[in-house]
Design an enzyme around this catalytic site. Structure first.
Site, mmCIF file in Angstrom:
data_model
loop_
_atom_site.group_PDB
_atom_site.id
_atom_site.type_symbol
_atom_site.label_atom_id
_atom_site.label_comp_id
_atom_site.label_asym_id
_atom_site.label_seq_id
_atom_site.Cartn_x
_atom_site.Cartn_y
_atom_site.Cartn_z
ATOM 1 N N HIS A 134 0.809 -1.218 0.000
ATOM 2 C CA HIS A 134 0.000 0.000 0.000
ATOM 3 C C HIS A 134 0.844 1.271 0.000
ATOM 4 C CE1 HIS A 134 0.412 -0.156 4.513
ATOM 5 N NE2 HIS A 134 0.475 1.142 4.339
ATOM 6 N N ASP B 234 0.132 -7.557 1.525
ATOM 7 C CA ASP B 234 0.544 -6.152 1.640
ATOM 8 C C ASP B 234 2.066 -6.005 1.642
ATOM 9 O OD1 ASP B 234 0.373 -3.445 1.835
ATOM 10 O OD2 ASP B 234 -0.397 -3.378 3.880
ATOM 11 N N SER C 90 4.694 2.630 7.885
ATOM 12 C CA SER C 90 4.292 1.489 7.059
ATOM 13 C C SER C 90 5.457 0.977 6.224
ATOM 14 C CB SER C 90 3.145 1.884 6.130
ATOM 15 O OG SER C 90 1.964 2.092 6.852
#
Length: 560
Positions: free
Chosen positions: A150, A184, A258
């Site tokens: 992402h 992810d 992230s």
């Protein structure tokens, strides 16, 4: 004379001058004040915070006299709050005793910058506004950078990724080598030798024990936070809706963390992907291995069926299960499943690859833990086989079932390449679900109706899934194109999963389609990736343009 402490009062409550560690929500109760016996006992809620003293204005005559009751005289901490504070003290003591990270670890962490342009879901020939994203990544073996899917968002010609080393102002161009939205994760390649100079790849470790201290690294200027491992379990990943193994931690996750590594003892034990959650190393290793072995876009297996637990003794007796048997009940097997026509509804799955499944849908895991049985299947690759033991009508059977890929809850075209589409009669047909990009079978739906007299009254078909064209079951988008292009009947009939029917006069629909394309400035009725046999010939051969299939014509002209 009553001493009134100097406090900063906010509303009915003030701030308590106590250590921040003891800050917690609790219930306190006023007691009889030493100055007056007329005050009643009242229970209310408050928050101990970092500054001032907690006081409460009395609701009786003392309040009217402006008397404030000091915390020491009016409140009692309950036992639960004391225990919670003791746990926090133990936690911080454990964290403070942990070793600092090696500087070499920090040198292997990079900042990731991504700019991507997505295609419209309903009008796949159009691009939307550019989106920017920032995250963290880190070096792994083979001169690769690992980060979140992402963070880079997409793997197509409209995605541009840069990376920047810790302590450097130089950005280096990166290319997305592999991306898996199921877990992810994404792998980046950087060709620059200057970028890799002095950078050491981080080593992947194992799943950390519960209550072990881990460090989260990433964010702007490399922020490091520490916390404890709380649990290890399968969990639905919000980004893809895939049910995979995950670790929960209580370390603070900052902005742009992230894709950053979670470190224990200078080894990576996970990758941050959501607030408080980490992708564990078994998932990471499975993903990296899949990159090396195959270019498939899906690397996690699935039985693709619906099931329920069997914790109730009555339902177990109904399906003739003996006392020592445990398992799950199959409710439905999807047609895309490798178990379709092999397993049956109401079969009891007793074990997978020799591992017994509990009536609670769980299987044994590390250190006496139990996790969802789907872990056994998801850690296999699509195409691999699983030995499934079932109970059917009181008899046991074993089947080797080829696994299909996990199918996340989004359309593949949004993330990977230029979207596939086909337009006819003003209806835009697109793939419905994510499978292999070259899969022979995938579902097709109507994503948009471009209004025209030819399709008036068919507004309710938006989003409908196509099942048949002129009585022939549709395999995929390319097959649908072929069936429509080769139609030899006066009327074209499409049937949908919701039992609705679309009927168009074929010749009228062909003419209307060309007008619709010109009206909306669409260059082609079909995306470039769908190669029909009729489009492989030279359209200008022998100058027989009038003999061309009608849908080739828009490919020759640019209406923009």
């Amino acid at each position: 004379m009553f001493f009134r402490p100097c406090v900063h009062t906010v509303g009915r409550y003030s701030r308590a001058r106590v250590p921040g560690l003891l800050s917690s929500l609790f219930f306190y109760r006023s007691c009889n004040n030493v100055l007056t016996n007329s005050l009643p006992t009242v229970t209310t809620a408050g928050r101990v915070s970092r500054y001032g003293y907690i006081c409460r204005r009395s609701s009786t005559s003392a309040a009217e006299r402006g008397v404030f009751l000091p915390f020491a005289l009016t409140c009692r901490r309950n036992i639960h709050s004391i225990h919670e504070d003791e746990k926090k003290l133990e936690r911080w003591k454990k964290i403070e005793e942990s070793h600092p990270l090696d500087e070499l670890v920090l040198d292997s962490v990079v900042k990731v910058f991504s700019n991507s342009t997505e295609y419209s879901k309903s009008k796949p020939w159009k691009t939307l506004d550019q989106k920017s994203s920032r995250g963290t990544g880190f070096a792994i073996a083979g001169r690769k950078i690992l980060t979140n899917a992402h963070v880079v968002m997409a793997m197509n010609d409209h995605t541009f990724v840069d990376v920047k080393r810790h302590g450097s102002q130089i950005k280096y161009k990166a290319k997305v080598q592999k991306i898996s939205h199921e877990c992810d994760l994404a792998i980046l390649e950087i060709d620059s030798d200057e970028f890799w100079k002095g950078m050491n790849p981080l080593e992947l470790g194992d799943i950390p024990p519960l209550q072990e201290v881990v460090s989260v690294v990433g964010g702007e200027n490399i922020c490091i936070t520490k916390g404890l491992v709380l649990r290890v379990e399968t969990r639905i990943y919000d980004y893809s809706d895939s049910d995979l193994l995950s670790i929960q931690i209580d370390a603070t996750i900052n902005d742009e963390n992230s894709g950053g590594p979670v470190i224990m003892g200078n080894k990576v034990v996970g990758v941050v992907y959501e607030i408080g959650f980490v992708i564990p190393t078994p998932i990471i290793k499975h993903f990296i291995t899949s990159v090396q072995e195959s270019r498939q876009y899906s690397c996690f297996g699935s039985l693709d069926l619906s099931y329920q637990s069997l914790e109730n003794v009555q339902i177990r007796n109904h399906f003739k299960m003996s006392h020592e048997m445990t398992g799950i009940l199959i409710n439905k097997i999807n047609s895309s499943s490798g178990a379709y026509k092999i397993l049956r509804k109401d079969d009891i799955i007793l074990a997978i690859d020799g591992v017994p499944i509990g009536n609670d849908e769980k299987v044994p895991f590390q250190n006496k833990r139990r996790i969802d049985f789907s872990y056994l299947v998801s850690m296999k690759k699509p195409g691999e086989k699983a030995l499934v033991k079932v109970l059917r009508n009181g008899k046991e059977y074993e089947y080797n079932i080829s696994l299909k890929p996990v199918k996340p809850n989004f359309t593949v075209q949004q993330f990977y390449n230029v979207p596939s589409y086909y337009i006819f009669g003003g209806f835009v047909f697109v793939p419905l679900t994510k499978t292999y990009l070259d899969s022979e079978h995938h579902q097709v739906k109507i994503s948009e109706r471009l209004a025209d007299d030819i399709n008036e009254g068919y507004q309710s078909l938006y989003g409908a899934q196509v099942e048949k064209v002129n009585g022939v079951e549709v395999k995929n988008l390319k097959h649908l194109c072929e069936l429509i292009e080769e139609c030899s009947t006066e009327d074209l009939r499409l049937e949908f999963k919701n039992h609705k029917v679309l009927v168009l006069n074929y010749e009228s629909a062909k003419k209307a389609t060309l007008q619709i394309l010109e009206r909306h400035k669409i260059k082609s009725v079909i995306s470039k990736d769908i190669c029909l046999p009729m489009l492989l010939d030279d359209p200008f051969k022998d100058n027989k343009i009038n003999l061309l299939p009608w849908s080739v014509l828009p490919l020759m002209f640019d209406f923009s």
